[in-house]
Design a protein around this motif. Structure first.
Motif, short mmCIF file in Angstrom:
data_model
loop_
_atom_site.label_atom_id
_atom_site.label_comp_id
_atom_site.label_asym_id
_atom_site.label_seq_id
_atom_site.Cartn_x
_atom_site.Cartn_y
_atom_site.Cartn_z
N LEU A 168 0.83 -1.20 0.00
CA LEU A 168 0.00 0.00 0.00
C LEU A 168 0.87 1.26 0.00
O LEU A 168 0.62 2.19 -0.76
CB LEU A 168 -0.94 -0.01 1.21
N ILE A 169 1.91 1.28 0.81
CA ILE A 169 2.84 2.43 0.83
C ILE A 169 3.51 2.60 -0.53
O ILE A 169 3.68 3.73 -1.00
CB ILE A 169 3.90 2.24 1.95
N GLY A 170 3.87 1.50 -1.17
CA GLY A 170 4.47 1.58 -2.50
C GLY A 170 3.55 2.24 -3.51
O GLY A 170 3.99 3.07 -4.33
N ILE A 171 2.28 1.90 -3.45
CA ILE A 171 1.31 2.48 -4.39
C ILE A 171 1.07 3.95 -4.09
O ILE A 171 1.09 4.79 -5.00
CB ILE A 171 0.00 1.68 -4.36
N VAL A 172 0.88 4.28 -2.82
CA VAL A 172 0.51 5.65 -2.44
C VAL A 172 1.73 6.59 -2.38
O VAL A 172 1.68 7.71 -2.90
CB VAL A 172 -0.24 5.64 -1.08
N GLU A 173 2.82 6.13 -1.78
CA GLU A 173 3.96 7.02 -1.54
C GLU A 173 5.03 6.98 -2.64
O GLU A 173 5.65 8.00 -2.92
CB GLU A 173 4.61 6.69 -0.19
N LYS A 189 -3.45 8.10 -6.13
CA LYS A 189 -4.51 8.34 -5.16
C LYS A 189 -5.52 7.20 -5.28
O LYS A 189 -6.19 7.07 -6.30
CB LYS A 189 -5.17 9.68 -5.41
N ILE A 190 -5.58 6.38 -4.23
CA ILE A 190 -6.50 5.24 -4.23
C ILE A 190 -7.33 5.25 -2.95
O ILE A 190 -6.95 5.86 -1.95
CB ILE A 190 -5.77 3.89 -4.36
N ASP A 191 -8.48 4.57 -3.03
CA ASP A 191 -9.30 4.38 -1.84
C ASP A 191 -8.72 3.24 -1.03
O ASP A 191 -8.46 2.16 -1.57
CB ASP A 191 -10.73 4.03 -2.24
N TYR A 192 -8.50 3.48 0.27
CA TYR A 192 -8.04 2.41 1.15
C TYR A 192 -8.62 2.61 2.54
O TYR A 192 -9.02 3.71 2.91
CB TYR A 192 -6.52 2.30 1.19
N SER A 193 -8.64 1.52 3.29
CA SER A 193 -9.14 1.54 4.65
C SER A 193 -8.29 0.61 5.51
O SER A 193 -7.99 -0.51 5.10
CB SER A 193 -10.60 1.08 4.68
N ILE A 194 -7.90 1.10 6.68
CA ILE A 194 -7.12 0.31 7.63
C ILE A 194 -7.76 0.44 9.00
O ILE A 194 -8.07 1.54 9.44
CB ILE A 194 -5.65 0.79 7.71
N ASP A 195 -7.97 -0.71 9.64
CA ASP A 195 -8.51 -0.74 10.99
C ASP A 195 -7.97 -1.99 11.67
O ASP A 195 -7.26 -2.78 11.04
CB ASP A 195 -10.05 -0.77 10.94
N ASP A 196 -8.29 -2.19 12.91
CA ASP A 196 -7.83 -3.37 13.63
C ASP A 196 -8.35 -4.63 12.94
O ASP A 196 -9.55 -4.83 12.82
CB ASP A 196 -8.31 -3.33 15.08
#
Length: 108
Positions: free
Chosen positions: A44-49, A54-61
């Motif tokens: 995910l960091i590779g794609i965004v940073e 700009k992509i839709d993503y969600s992170i939670d426990d």
């Protein structure tokens, strides 16, 4: 158990959703959970940073998901090396720790 669901469209991986906890050992010492989190968050960091997309993503426990479907076909293709690397990395974890993680790819 961690479930990983990739979606593939026209030979391109276009989304992924990871749900659950491996619970292979005590919390804080779970190498399966650590491996899954490290692989998925690094991609995910590779794609965004790195690719600056700009992509839709969600992170939670116990949850991580993202989709490339709003990107152009050229941008989706640009992400495929990362997406395939993620798939292979998670399949490798599944190969060794299949009682704690299941990975599937669905054609949509």
């Amino acid at each position: 158990m961690v479930t990983v669901e990739f979606k593939k469209k026209s030979c391109n991986l276009v989304s992924v959703a990871l749900k659950g906890h491996a619970e292979s050992v005590d919390e804080g010492y779970d190498l399966v959970c650590c491996a899954v989190s490290s692989i998925s968050q690094t991609i995910l960091i590779g794609i965004v940073e790195v690719l600056k997309l700009k992509i839709d993503y969600s992170i939670d426990d116990g949850f991580l998901s993202f989709s490339l479907e709003d990107l152009s076909i050229d941008e989706i293709k640009e992400c495929q090396v990362l997406m395939e690397t993620m798939l292979l990395g998670l399949k490798s974890v599944e190969l060794n720790y299949g009682e704690y993680i299941k990975v599937k790819v669905e054609e949509v």
